[in-house]
Design a protein around this motif. Structure first.
Motif, PDB file in Angstrom:
ATOM      1  N   LEU A  26      58.471  14.583 -10.564  1.00  0.00           N
ATOM      2  CA  LEU A  26      59.259  15.560  -9.818  1.00  0.00           C
ATOM      3  C   LEU A  26      59.857  14.935  -8.562  1.00  0.00           C
ATOM      4  CD1 LEU A  26      57.034  18.749 -10.162  1.00  0.00           C
ATOM      5  CD2 LEU A  26      59.393  18.513 -10.954  1.00  0.00           C
ATOM      6  N   LEU A  27      59.078  14.112  -7.878  1.00  0.00           N
ATOM      7  CA  LEU A  27      59.584  13.464  -6.668  1.00  0.00           C
ATOM      8  C   LEU A  27      60.763  12.541  -6.981  1.00  0.00           C
ATOM      9  CD1 LEU A  27      56.505  12.454  -4.459  1.00  0.00           C
ATOM     10  CD2 LEU A  27      58.485  13.818  -3.775  1.00  0.00           C
ATOM     11  N   ARG A  32      66.661  11.897  -6.710  1.00  0.00           N
ATOM     12  CA  ARG A  32      67.936  11.597  -7.382  1.00  0.00           C
ATOM     13  C   ARG A  32      68.881  12.793  -7.319  1.00  0.00           C
ATOM     14  NH1 ARG A  32      65.866  10.400 -11.994  1.00  0.00           N
ATOM     15  NH2 ARG A  32      65.186   8.404 -11.132  1.00  0.00           N
ATOM     16  N   CYS A  33      68.356  13.979  -7.556  1.00  0.00           N
ATOM     17  CA  CYS A  33      69.204  15.176  -7.541  1.00  0.00           C
ATOM     18  C   CYS A  33      69.722  15.479  -6.141  1.00  0.00           C
ATOM     19  CB  CYS A  33      68.432  16.374  -8.087  1.00  0.00           C
ATOM     20  SG  CYS A  33      68.149  16.339  -9.875  1.00  0.00           S
ATOM     21  N   PHE A  34      68.856  15.381  -5.139  1.00  0.00           N
ATOM     22  CA  PHE A  34      69.298  15.616  -3.770  1.00  0.00           C
ATOM     23  C   PHE A  34      70.325  14.566  -3.353  1.00  0.00           C
ATOM     24  CE2 PHE A  34      64.919  17.655  -3.026  1.00  0.00           C
ATOM     25  CZ  PHE A  34      65.423  18.934  -3.190  1.00  0.00           C
ATOM     26  N   ALA A  41      72.910  22.418  -3.735  1.00  0.00           N
ATOM     27  CA  ALA A  41      73.366  22.382  -5.129  1.00  0.00           C
ATOM     28  C   ALA A  41      72.285  21.917  -6.089  1.00  0.00           C
ATOM     29  CB  ALA A  41      74.590  21.478  -5.255  1.00  0.00           C
ATOM     30  N   ALA A  42      71.288  21.210  -5.602  1.00  0.00           N
ATOM     31  CA  ALA A  42      70.211  20.721  -6.473  1.00  0.00           C
ATOM     32  C   ALA A  42      69.173  21.821  -6.641  1.00  0.00           C
ATOM     33  CB  ALA A  42      69.572  19.472  -5.879  1.00  0.00           C
ATOM     34  N   GLY A  43      69.213  22.506  -7.769  1.00  0.00           N
ATOM     35  CA  GLY A  43      68.294  23.613  -8.018  1.00  0.00           C
ATOM     36  C   GLY A  43      66.966  23.150  -8.584  1.00  0.00           C
ATOM     37  N   SER A  49      64.121  19.891 -15.002  1.00  0.00           N
ATOM     38  CA  SER A  49      64.666  19.416 -16.270  1.00  0.00           C
ATOM     39  C   SER A  49      64.785  17.902 -16.283  1.00  0.00           C
ATOM     40  CB  SER A  49      66.033  20.058 -16.513  1.00  0.00           C
ATOM     41  OG  SER A  49      66.641  19.540 -17.680  1.00  0.00           O
ATOM     42  N   ARG A  50      65.255  17.331 -15.182  1.00  0.00           N
ATOM     43  CA  ARG A  50      65.397  15.881 -15.118  1.00  0.00           C
ATOM     44  C   ARG A  50      64.037  15.194 -15.125  1.00  0.00           C
ATOM     45  NH1 ARG A  50      69.881  12.981 -11.406  1.00  0.00           N
ATOM     46  NH2 ARG A  50      71.119  14.301 -12.789  1.00  0.00           N
TER      47      ARG A  50
END
Length: 218
Positions: A26-27, A32-34, A41-43, A49-50
């Motif tokens: 998760l980290l 990566r998403c942030f 925007a990063a939900g 999911s990623r």
């Protein structure tokens, strides 16, 4: 369900709350998403999911998305610790010529950002975030890095090797350019499509070293 089948086995593709890699996954995914999308925007579902995890594991491990974001800052601060130590060592290495130490610091920073795109993306995105996130990134990531680099930059200024008299401006110029090699590569592909863009980070570092350290000095 047939007799003897494990009724407690998790569904394929999902991590259980106590899976040892669940929190780390998760980290990594959240960083990566942030970095790619910014905090708003990063939900949670996107991040989970990623990571290949159930969305509720964000609450289990971090409390909420804000807690996950703060954990990413902690992770990146730990990641930067070795770079900060290396910069401090360069500042204190008076046996090596100053110009050589400055050149190495620039090359090291270029290579580090090139190998850690999530780090540079996270800092670039978060530094533009409203308070308190922008302030947290400044205090936890940018300022410690600057304080480690400042003595070496000041040595270069005092010796006449670095022609810019403000160490903060030197730092911002270096990290502003070295922290976005992908954007510079894209610009080069547009402006000079016949130019090879491999090892863009290294070439940017070399160009910055020539610009900043081009004069005579120690």
């Amino acid at each position: 369900m047939s007799e003897g089948q494990d009724r407690t086995a998790p569904r394929r593709g999902r991590r259980t709350a106590d899976a040892p890699a669940g929190r780390d996954a998760l980290l990594r995914a959240a960083t990566r998403c942030f970095a790619d999308h910014g905090f708003e925007a990063a939900g949670v579902r996107m991040i989970a999911s990623r990571a290949g995890a159930a969305p509720n594991l964000v609450a289990v491990h971090f409390g909420n998305k804000e807690g996950l974001w703060l954990a990413c800052v902690d992770l990146l601060a730990d990641t930067l610790a070795s770079r900060i130590e290396a910069l401090s060592a360069l500042s204190n290495d008076h046996k090596t010529p100053l110009r050589e130490r400055l050149q190495f610091a620039i090359a090291m920073t270029a290579d580090y950002y090139d190998r850690n795109p999530d780090l540079r993306g996270f800092i670039a995105r978060a530094s533009l975030e409203p308070a308190p996130r922008g302030d947290i990134v400044a205090e936890r990531l940018l300022k410690p890095l600057y304080e480690a680099a400042r003595p070496l930059i000041e040595q270069g200024i005092d010796a006449g090797v670095v022609p810019i008299s403000d160490p903060a401006i030197v730092f911002v110029i270096l990290h502003g350019a070295l922290g976005q090699p992908d954007r510079i590569t894209s610009a080069l592909a547009i402006l000079a499509p016949d130019r090879a863009t491999e090892n863009a980070a290294g070439k940017i570092g070399e160009a910055l070293a020539q610009l900043l350290l081009g004069g005579e000095g120690s």
